[in-house]
Write an enzyme that holds these catalytic residues in place. Structure first.
Site, mmCIF file in Angstrom:
data_model
loop_
_atom_site.group_PDB
_atom_site.id
_atom_site.type_symbol
_atom_site.label_atom_id
_atom_site.label_comp_id
_atom_site.label_asym_id
_atom_site.label_seq_id
_atom_site.Cartn_x
_atom_site.Cartn_y
_atom_site.Cartn_z
ATOM 1 N N CYS A 69 0.827 -1.211 0.000
ATOM 2 C CA CYS A 69 0.000 0.000 0.000
ATOM 3 C C CYS A 69 0.861 1.259 0.000
ATOM 4 C CB CYS A 69 -0.930 -0.007 1.209
ATOM 5 S SG CYS A 69 -1.997 1.439 1.293
ATOM 6 N N CYS A 118 -0.599 4.139 1.993
ATOM 7 C CA CYS A 118 -0.410 4.013 3.445
ATOM 8 C C CYS A 118 1.041 4.302 3.843
ATOM 9 C CB CYS A 118 -0.738 2.598 3.918
ATOM 10 S SG CYS A 118 -2.231 1.882 3.259
ATOM 11 N N ASP A 119 1.987 3.770 3.096
ATOM 12 C CA ASP A 119 3.381 3.738 3.563
ATOM 13 C C ASP A 119 4.351 4.619 2.778
ATOM 14 O OD1 ASP A 119 2.556 1.884 5.428
ATOM 15 O OD2 ASP A 119 3.025 0.166 4.156
#
Ligand code: NAP
Length: 403
Positions: free
Chosen positions: A220, A223-224
């Site tokens: 992701c 997300c990261d």
């Protein structure tokens, strides 16, 4: 017939202790061993009424002193034998899957006074629990771990009376108004079912992948990605997701290397052209990743050129895997309308094509799969389910009572 509506349903057979959560948090520290699937589950067993559990209210050897008659009535036990603890339970809403969509649906449903059960076969929280830090979910100024965020959602749902049942659902009867769920050898009935089974990224299944997930290996970028400012990252895959997410990563990383198994991308031409123009993007063609190296976090990728069979090592700070996403739709019968990739079609009210059955979160055909979109879906699905139940209250009295 109202099945215990308005009755707080959570039966806490053992008090949650401060220690319980602290132990889990310790397991989530970045350098700890990866948390096993059972971590949250062990705690759940302390507070989840499981029909066959030694803590269960249905086990004749256990007499819960604090259990009130009101609590018992909520379950509307239809049949019960002490020999095999066979019971049937009825809820207004059954939620399948306890990721953010399921948890949000549980909060809205239980808070709306509907008796609500959430089934989760593995870990409450779903995919997001492996994310070390979530920093784009509104309301949290500082990053919060996916594990902690979903634990808060679970506690919130329990406060309103949602019951969490750790069982894998093995069958779903979708016919008629009253839906039937089979799990752990028991039958559960519901006026409405919300499917929140989510999706999972396709894994490469190469050595190091599982061990280093959350330690430099990610599925992701949204997300990261922000953790890789001025770092070198690689992305595997040649589809729209890989290229779009790689482009997103160029906002942070100093270099983004696409590794693709063929010599041309699958992604749409317009997306490809943008990627080829981006000076931070590099491409390694005809190549697959055969191993991910690293001790406590990722260090390098072992690559094989499929044409020459040459093996090379590529040092990277991060590695994003985008080789397709798979819907967790094993439960769904052919009667639920799915897109060609197996995601559930819903309308904006989260209705599926079957009345009384809703879908929310990543299992849905949707343009964005994030915690915030999943929780939004879950809230809408629960609201729709509530409307459905109210509108059909008289019919439920007949249909569900007869089963
Ligand atoms: P996808 O289109 O199925 O692409 C998967 C990519 O991973 C392909 O390039 C494939 O290689 C590669 N791959 C598959 N298995 C692999 C393996 N074991 N090792 C190495 N590479 C592997 O998946 P996606 O990109 O996640 O997209 C899914 C769907 O969502 C698609 O329909 C896509 O168009 C859509 N989508 C659309 C948008 C948009 O419109 N903006 C954005 C994202 C996704 P090959 O090419 O050699 O098969």
């Amino acid at each position: 017939m109202d099945q215990g509506r308005g009755v707080p349903g959570a039966i806490i057979l053992a008090p949650r202790t401060k220690n319980t959560r602290t132990q889990n948090q310790e397991l989530r520290t970045p350098h700890s061993e990866p948390r096993t699937k059972n971590t949250r589950t062990q705690n759940q067993e302390l507070r989840t009424p499981r029909p066959n559990s030694p803590f269960s209210i249905f086990n004749s050897q256990f007499t819960p002193i604090s259990l009130s008659l009101t609590n018992l009535c909520m379950f509307q036990i239809l049949s019960y034998t002490t020999k095999n603890f066979e019971v049937n339970m009825r809820y207004d809403v059954i939620i399948v899957g306890a990721g953010p969509a399921g948890l949000a649906a549980a909060i809205y449903s239980a808070r709306g006074g509907l008796t609500t059960a959430v089934f989760e076969k593995a870990m409450v929280g779903g995919q997001i629990t492996v994310t070390e830090e979530v920093e784009n979910y509104p309301g949290f100024e500082e990053p919060i771990s996916g594990f902690e965020l979903t634990a808060k959602m679970q506690a919130q749902a329990e406060r309103f009376g949602a019951v969490f049942i750790e069982e894998e659902i093995t069958a779903m009867g979708m016919e008629g108004l009253c839906k039937v769920i089979e799990a752990g050898g028991q039958y559960y009935r519901a006026k409405s079912v919300i499917i929140c089974t989510g999706a999972h990224p396709r894994r490469m299944n190469v050595p190091g992948e599982e061990r280093l997930t959350g330690r430099g290996v990610s599925y992701c970028a949204t997300c990261d990605g922000a953790f890789y400012r001025d770092k070198v990252v690689a992305v595997v895959g040649g589809g729209d997701s890989a290229i779009e997410e790689a482009m997103f990563l160029t906002r942070f990383a100093k270099k983004v290397i696409i590794i693709h198994r063929r010599d041309e991308l699958r992604a749409q031409k317009i997306i490809q052209e943008r990627a080829f123009r981006n000076p931070k993007m590099e491409f390694i063609w005809d190549t697959v990743v055969q191993k991910i190296h690293g001790e406590t976090r990722i260090e390098k990728l072992e690559l094989v050129n499929r044409k020459t069979t040459d093996i090379t090592m590529l040092p990277v700070d991060g590695f994003f895997i985008y080789i397709g996403i798979l819907p967790s739709n094993q439960l769904l019968e052919s009667r639920i309308n799915l897109d060609s990739a197996g995601f559930v079609y819903t309308d904006e009210y989260m209705h599926t094509n079957i009345p009384g059955i809703y879908a929310a979160g990543d299992i849905r055909y949707t343009p964005l799969r994030q915690v915030v979109t999943a929780t939004s879906d879950g809230a809408i699905a629960a609201w729709s389910a509530e409307k459905w139940i109210i509108e059909n209250e008289d019919e439920f009295e007949v249909d569900c009572a007869e089963q």
